[in-house]
Design a protein around this motif. Structure first.
Motif, short mmCIF file in Angstrom:
data_model
loop_
_atom_site.label_atom_id
_atom_site.label_comp_id
_atom_site.label_asym_id
_atom_site.label_seq_id
_atom_site.Cartn_x
_atom_site.Cartn_y
_atom_site.Cartn_z
N THR A 121 0.79 -1.11 -0.20
CA THR A 121 0.00 0.06 0.02
C THR A 121 0.71 1.33 -0.02
O THR A 121 0.58 2.30 -0.65
N SER A 122 1.87 1.17 0.65
CA SER A 122 2.62 2.34 1.00
C SER A 122 3.29 2.64 -0.52
O SER A 122 3.68 3.79 -0.99
N LYS A 123 4.08 1.59 -1.05
CA LYS A 123 4.49 1.50 -2.42
C LYS A 123 3.76 2.31 -3.36
O LYS A 123 3.89 3.11 -4.04
N ARG A 125 1.05 4.02 -2.73
CA ARG A 125 0.76 5.49 -2.41
C ARG A 125 2.07 6.44 -2.69
O ARG A 125 1.73 7.42 -3.44
N SER A 126 3.11 5.79 -2.53
CA SER A 126 4.29 6.47 -3.03
C SER A 126 4.26 6.77 -4.51
O SER A 126 4.69 7.82 -5.00
N GLU A 127 3.79 5.82 -5.33
CA GLU A 127 3.87 5.86 -6.74
C GLU A 127 2.95 6.82 -7.04
O GLU A 127 2.96 7.75 -8.00
N ARG A 128 1.59 6.74 -6.17
CA ARG A 128 0.49 7.72 -6.78
C ARG A 128 0.70 9.12 -6.36
O ARG A 128 0.56 10.15 -7.01
N VAL A 129 1.77 9.38 -5.03
CA VAL A 129 2.14 10.68 -4.54
C VAL A 129 3.00 10.92 -5.89
O VAL A 129 3.07 12.22 -6.25
N ALA A 130 3.97 10.12 -6.24
CA ALA A 130 4.91 10.47 -7.30
C ALA A 130 4.23 11.11 -8.49
O ALA A 130 4.49 12.05 -9.22
N GLU A 133 2.62 14.46 -7.89
CA GLU A 133 3.47 15.45 -7.89
C GLU A 133 3.94 15.71 -9.25
O GLU A 133 3.97 17.06 -9.53
#
Length: 179
Positions: A121-123, A125-130, A133
């Motif tokens: 999930t964190s990965k 989310r990180s991809e989504r955040v990236a 951005e």
């Protein structure tokens, strides 16, 4: 003749005394043998008494040893009961510890699965955040471009307005000239 008779009597007496002496010696030997036998019997009796006493002492010692041995056996049996209870308690504790270890392993596996899911999930989310951005950067660029276009449009609008004003002014002048 009375002298001969006396000598003859002396010989008889001497023989009598010799025989009496031998009998006395024989009797003394017999008495000594009886005394020796009595002494030997006494020694035998004393030895038998001593053996009886020794046997009684030995029996008493053996009874004491048996009693001590029985006490040791009772003590060892009590110790064995304590050891058995301790082993039973230890077995119960080991079983409880094994159950706890099993539960802990299950919890650990669940936690590992949850961590794996959280990492996923964190990965994501990180991809989504990236991605967001990146989209945000693109939007900022578009905003800047829009701001520039707006500025250009404003400038163009001002020019159009001036041109329209100039055009209106020229029309008025043209109309005035036409009259």
């Amino acid at each position: 003749r009375s002298l001969d008779t006396s000598c003859s009597d002396l010989g008889v007496i001497e023989k009598f005394f010799d025989q009496a002496w031998r009998e006395a010696e024989h009797m003394a030997h017999k008495i000594a043998a009886v005394e020796q036998a009595r002494h030997d019997d006494e020694l035998t009796r004393r030895a038998a008494d001593a053996r009886v006493q020794a046997s009684q002492i030995e029996r008493s010692d053996m009874l004491q040893q048996c009693s001590a041995l029985q006490q040791k056996i009772a003590s060892m049996e009590a110790h064995m009961r304590v050891v058995e209870q301790s082993q039973h308690e230890l077995g119960r504790r080991l079983e409880a510890a094994e159950n706890l270890r099993s539960v802990a392993n299950d919890e650990l596996l669940k936690a590992q699965e949850e961590n794996a899911q959280l990492l996923q999930t964190s990965k994501m989310r990180s991809e989504r955040v990236a991605s967001l951005e990146q989209v945000n950067e693109e939007l900022l660029k578009e905003r800047e471009e829009n701001a520039q276009l707006l500025q250009v449009t404003n400038v163009a609008s001002e020019k159009v307005a001036r041109l329209e004003q100039e055009n209106a002014s020229m029309r008025q002048q043209s109309e005035m000239l036409a009259r």
